[in-house]
Enzyme design. Structure first.
Site, mmCIF file in Angstrom:
data_model
loop_
_atom_site.group_PDB
_atom_site.id
_atom_site.type_symbol
_atom_site.label_atom_id
_atom_site.label_comp_id
_atom_site.label_asym_id
_atom_site.label_seq_id
_atom_site.Cartn_x
_atom_site.Cartn_y
_atom_site.Cartn_z
ATOM 1 C CG HIS A 17 -1.886 -0.907 1.429
ATOM 2 N ND1 HIS A 17 -2.144 -1.728 2.428
ATOM 3 C CD2 HIS A 17 -3.016 -1.667 0.227
ATOM 4 C CE1 HIS A 17 -3.175 -2.700 2.243
ATOM 5 N NE2 HIS A 17 -3.729 -2.537 1.118
ATOM 6 C CE LYS A 41 -12.709 -6.521 0.878
ATOM 7 N NZ LYS A 41 -11.221 -6.141 0.725
ATOM 8 N NE ARG A 90 -2.678 -8.241 -4.631
ATOM 9 C CZ ARG A 90 -3.265 -8.436 -3.321
ATOM 10 N NH1 ARG A 90 -2.693 -8.281 -2.370
ATOM 11 N NH2 ARG A 90 -4.456 -8.568 -3.471
#
Length: 170
Positions: A17, A41, A90
């Site tokens: 991050h 979440k 990613r």
């Protein structure tokens, strides 16, 4: 003046991050790191903790500000008079999810014309994820190297207090 929003849950913030924040700060004059209160979440850490940690990590990075937000990211863009989202990718799975979200944001933000800028992580951080950090910590693994030095000690202590083996949801 160019401005972007980098939204995420940052639960907890890790070196990947911070890498994206540093790189984003060089791409844009102003970068708002937006800590999401995500109802989908269950975050381990409170929004206040995550904001505090990110502020500590980004102190001294020009043009970066950190804030919490609840709701749609396109509403935050509108509030901030911004139209650019910064997102890290990613894996191919990340791309698929982020691509779909970018199209969704664009479709619901006609008045903002939201655009998403995808950035690949630095190779050394491409494996990091908050979920994996929490899982490793839950089983007693050392995650110091995955966390920014500024906050590593505090985050690791909180992980030890809050996590037990098998306590994480899939």
């Amino acid at each position: 003046m160019s401005k972007a929003v980098y939204p995420g849950t940052f639960d907890p913030p890790h070196k990947g991050h911070l890498d994206l924040i540093q790189r984003g700060s060089r791409m844009f004059d102003e970068l708002i790191v937006a800590v999401a209160v995500n109802r989908q979440k269950s975050s381990l850490f409170t929004p206040e903790e995550r904001v505090e940690w990110l502020k500590a990590c980004t102190e001294g990075i020009p043009g970066v500000q950190v804030q919490a937000f609840d709701g749609l990211v396109v509403d935050l863009l509108k509030k901030e008079s911004c139209r650019i989202l910064l997102r890290g990718i990613r894996t191919f799975a990340d791309f698929e999810a982020e691509y779909t979200m970018a199209l969704t944001n664009r479709s619901i933000s006609a008045d903002v014309e939201a655009e998403t800028v995808f950035v690949l992580p630095s190779l050394e951080f491409s494996h990091l994820s908050s979920r994996h950090i929490k899982e490793i910590a839950a089983f007693g693994g050392d995650v110091h190297d995955s966390l920014p030095v500024t906050i590593a000690g505090g985050v690791v202590e909180e992980l030890k207090l809050r996590l037990k083996p098998g306590s994480l949801e899939n």
